[in-house]
Design a protein around this motif. Sequence first.
Motif, PDB file in Angstrom:
ATOM      1  N   GLN A  21      53.775  38.078  29.955  1.00 12.37           N
ATOM      2  CA  GLN A  21      53.268  37.686  31.278  1.00 12.37           C
ATOM      3  C   GLN A  21      52.265  38.741  31.740  1.00 12.37           C
ATOM      4  O   GLN A  21      52.505  39.485  32.688  1.00 12.37           O
ATOM      5  CB  GLN A  21      54.473  37.605  32.242  1.00 12.37           C
ATOM      6  N   TYR A  64      49.492  38.870  33.380  1.00 10.71           N
ATOM      7  CA  TYR A  64      48.996  38.943  34.759  1.00 10.71           C
ATOM      8  C   TYR A  64      50.007  39.615  35.673  1.00 10.71           C
ATOM      9  O   TYR A  64      49.633  40.229  36.674  1.00 10.71           O
ATOM     10  CB  TYR A  64      48.640  37.550  35.289  1.00 10.71           C
ATOM     11  N   PHE A  65      51.292  39.508  35.342  1.00  8.91           N
ATOM     12  CA  PHE A  65      52.301  40.171  36.181  1.00  8.91           C
ATOM     13  C   PHE A  65      52.174  41.691  36.058  1.00  8.91           C
ATOM     14  O   PHE A  65      52.113  42.404  37.060  1.00  8.91           O
ATOM     15  CB  PHE A  65      53.715  39.726  35.805  1.00  8.91           C
ATOM     16  N   ALA A 106      49.179  42.902  37.816  1.00  8.68           N
ATOM     17  CA  ALA A 106      49.362  42.937  39.264  1.00  8.68           C
ATOM     18  C   ALA A 106      50.228  44.121  39.688  1.00  8.68           C
ATOM     19  O   ALA A 106      49.948  44.801  40.678  1.00  8.68           O
ATOM     20  CB  ALA A 106      49.993  41.629  39.744  1.00  8.68           C
ATOM     21  N   VAL A 107      51.276  44.376  38.925  1.00  2.00           N
ATOM     22  CA  VAL A 107      52.141  45.529  39.211  1.00  2.00           C
ATOM     23  C   VAL A 107      51.311  46.806  39.172  1.00  2.00           C
ATOM     24  O   VAL A 107      51.425  47.687  40.036  1.00  2.00           O
ATOM     25  CB  VAL A 107      53.299  45.592  38.190  1.00  2.00           C
ATOM     26  N   VAL A 157      49.405  47.284  42.413  1.00  4.51           N
ATOM     27  CA  VAL A 157      50.119  47.802  43.592  1.00  4.51           C
ATOM     28  C   VAL A 157      50.478  49.276  43.439  1.00  4.51           C
ATOM     29  O   VAL A 157      50.768  49.949  44.428  1.00  4.51           O
ATOM     30  CB  VAL A 157      51.377  46.965  43.944  1.00  4.51           C
ATOM     31  N   MET A 208      51.789  31.749  40.620  1.00  2.00           N
ATOM     32  CA  MET A 208      52.069  31.974  39.206  1.00  2.00           C
ATOM     33  C   MET A 208      51.437  30.867  38.369  1.00  2.00           C
ATOM     34  O   MET A 208      50.838  31.135  37.314  1.00  2.00           O
ATOM     35  CB  MET A 208      53.570  32.040  38.947  1.00  2.00           C
ATOM     36  N   ALA A 213      47.866  31.587  38.133  1.00  2.00           N
ATOM     37  CA  ALA A 213      47.607  32.741  37.259  1.00  2.00           C
ATOM     38  C   ALA A 213      47.695  32.334  35.796  1.00  2.00           C
ATOM     39  O   ALA A 213      46.926  32.813  34.957  1.00  2.00           O
ATOM     40  CB  ALA A 213      48.597  33.865  37.552  1.00  2.00           C
ATOM     41  N   GLU A 214      48.645  31.430  35.481  1.00  5.65           N
ATOM     42  CA  GLU A 214      48.793  31.017  34.083  1.00  5.65           C
ATOM     43  C   GLU A 214      47.661  30.082  33.666  1.00  5.65           C
ATOM     44  O   GLU A 214      47.227  30.098  32.521  1.00  5.65           O
ATOM     45  CB  GLU A 214      50.168  30.383  33.875  1.00  5.65           C
ATOM     46  N   VAL A 262      51.045  40.279  44.058  1.00  2.00           N
ATOM     47  CA  VAL A 262      51.897  40.119  42.875  1.00  2.00           C
ATOM     48  C   VAL A 262      52.277  38.639  42.788  1.00  2.00           C
ATOM     49  O   VAL A 262      53.178  38.172  43.491  1.00  2.00           O
ATOM     50  CB  VAL A 262      53.153  41.010  42.965  1.00  2.00           C
ATOM     51  N   PRO A 263      51.589  37.869  41.918  1.00  2.00           N
ATOM     52  CA  PRO A 263      51.649  36.405  41.966  1.00  2.00           C
ATOM     53  C   PRO A 263      52.788  35.792  41.153  1.00  2.00           C
ATOM     54  O   PRO A 263      52.557  35.110  40.161  1.00  2.00           O
ATOM     55  CB  PRO A 263      50.288  36.011  41.381  1.00  2.00           C
ATOM     56  N   VAL A 264      54.006  36.010  41.595  1.00  2.00           N
ATOM     57  CA  VAL A 264      55.182  35.442  40.909  1.00  2.00           C
ATOM     58  C   VAL A 264      56.208  34.996  41.950  1.00  2.00           C
ATOM     59  O   VAL A 264      56.135  35.401  43.122  1.00  2.00           O
ATOM     60  CB  VAL A 264      55.843  36.464  39.949  1.00  2.00           C
TER      61      VAL A 264
END
Lengths: 140, 140, 140, 140
Positions: B79, B81-82, B85-86, B89, D73, D76-77, D95-97
């Motif tokens: 994943q 993109y997760f 993104a983390v 931040v 999410m 994003a995918e 954070v896109p989840v």
Amino acid sequence: MTLTLDHARTIIAATRAKGREMELKPLSVVVLDAGGHVMAFEREDRAAPGRFAIAHGKAYGAVMLGMAGRAQMARAEAQGYFMAAVNGVYGGQVVPVPGGVLVHDGDQVIGAVGVTGDTSDHDAEAALAGIAAAGFVGEE
Amino acid sequence: MTLTLDHARTIIAATRAKGREMELKPLSVVVLDAGGHVMAFEREDRAAPGRFAIAHGKAYGAVMLGMAGRAQMARAEAQGYFMAAVNGVYGGQVVPVPGGVLVHDGDQVIGAVGVTGDTSDHDAEAALAGIAAAGFVGEE
Amino acid sequence: MTLTLDHARTIIAATRAKGREMELKPLSVVVLDAGGHVMAFEREDRAAPGRFAIAHGKAYGAVMLGMAGRAQMARAEAQGYFMAAVNGVYGGQVVPVPGGVLVHDGDQVIGAVGVTGDTSDHDAEAALAGIAAAGFVGEE
Amino acid sequence: MTLTLDHARTIIAATRAKGREMELKPLSVVVLDAGGHVMAFEREDRAAPGRFAIAHGKAYGAVMLGMAGRAQMARAEAQGYFMAAVNGVYGGQVVPVPGGVLVHDGDQVIGAVGVTGDTSDHDAEAALAGIAAAGFVGEE
């Protein structure tokens, strides 16, 4: 000559020993190379958690500008907007006070030491002792 | 228990010794406390100048997320993109690969070690040896 | 000892109660751990929307520097460029005025409280009451 | 209607209670108002120190985009570069989840809740329970 890790370790050990001899507060000590990049760092127990950034800022400004902390402080007091602008172009990483000490080998700058934890003057005095222990000349 | 500077120095010395025993490339090793703040760092001679940021990024992500480098890498691969993104931040300071190793004292995370210089797997192996030498358990 | 979430909740509740007793404007209160990381926060109704960042900045500078808000303010007034530079190395996150209060357990700093909303002096007074209610000693 | 601090406190308490009932890992819970500003936050003991930024990032993206975490999410995918670009314009704070949950009062968005600590799906489930306890409807 370039600074080696053994030099950096000697500088940190001798700076810390000087701090203990002078009965200073817990010190944090960084050694940067001639390009301003971190070689070694130690933060003594009971120092505040954010001390790396302060030590780094003292040494980084010194080596990037080729101007030791005491000269930077004089410039900041005489022309504050200039040192603020300088800080801007270096990404806000410069702390212009004593304790940022250049390491000279003859007429060449081969790195810088940043010390924080006690008064700025004491920080600089400890750094000078550390640099001398490694066989170099410090400019505070 | 909290990590002391003596613990951090032991971890760095033993990580470097393991690197020499395994004949790894020059290593850079950082130790962070439980709040993600730098306690100690050493960069071996002939390592590239920018290694502090890589070592720091491996250890910083581990302690801030409570997730070791290998788990971060798995998440990044599943994943991407997760983890991107983390990283955002945390100010772009996370390097999600092996070599970011959590330091456990029982079931408590008391810090993290970041190693860079050889392959990520070798970096992690050296870190585990360093952590064990200080009497703690590493989670890579 | 480390601060728990229950401690943080007690500190916030007692700080807010003190604010009501003193008839202060709506307060915003944050509690950070010893590494400067947010544990809990509350913003009272009718406070301005941006109060988190002010409360955080007061507490963050205190814990990262190991220096309470009143001492930071004195330093900022004596040597403004120094506190500006310090703020730079901490990513612009430091608000150097009273209301950033260190939490001591004996001689150890275990966190910091940031309060904003009324005068800085009143903010600090409310924080001290909150910290005392949790059984710790505040340094404003 | 706008969210009050009492609403936010109810949401956090009920989210945490749901987490204990589901036997989730320690949770961190933030409540943002309709402008994306922090109203209240709690981080449970033993959560990793950096959890505020993750919880905030989940809620912030939801309220700023008016799009809950699950929809972010999916986007994003399907179109990773779009969510990366969106993150850029919001300063890297998204954070896109799942776990970023919109708070609806009728057809109006009045805030968002961000939960982190367990799986994203579990985080979202706990947030929905928290929002329901305050008398609002969550959109995960």
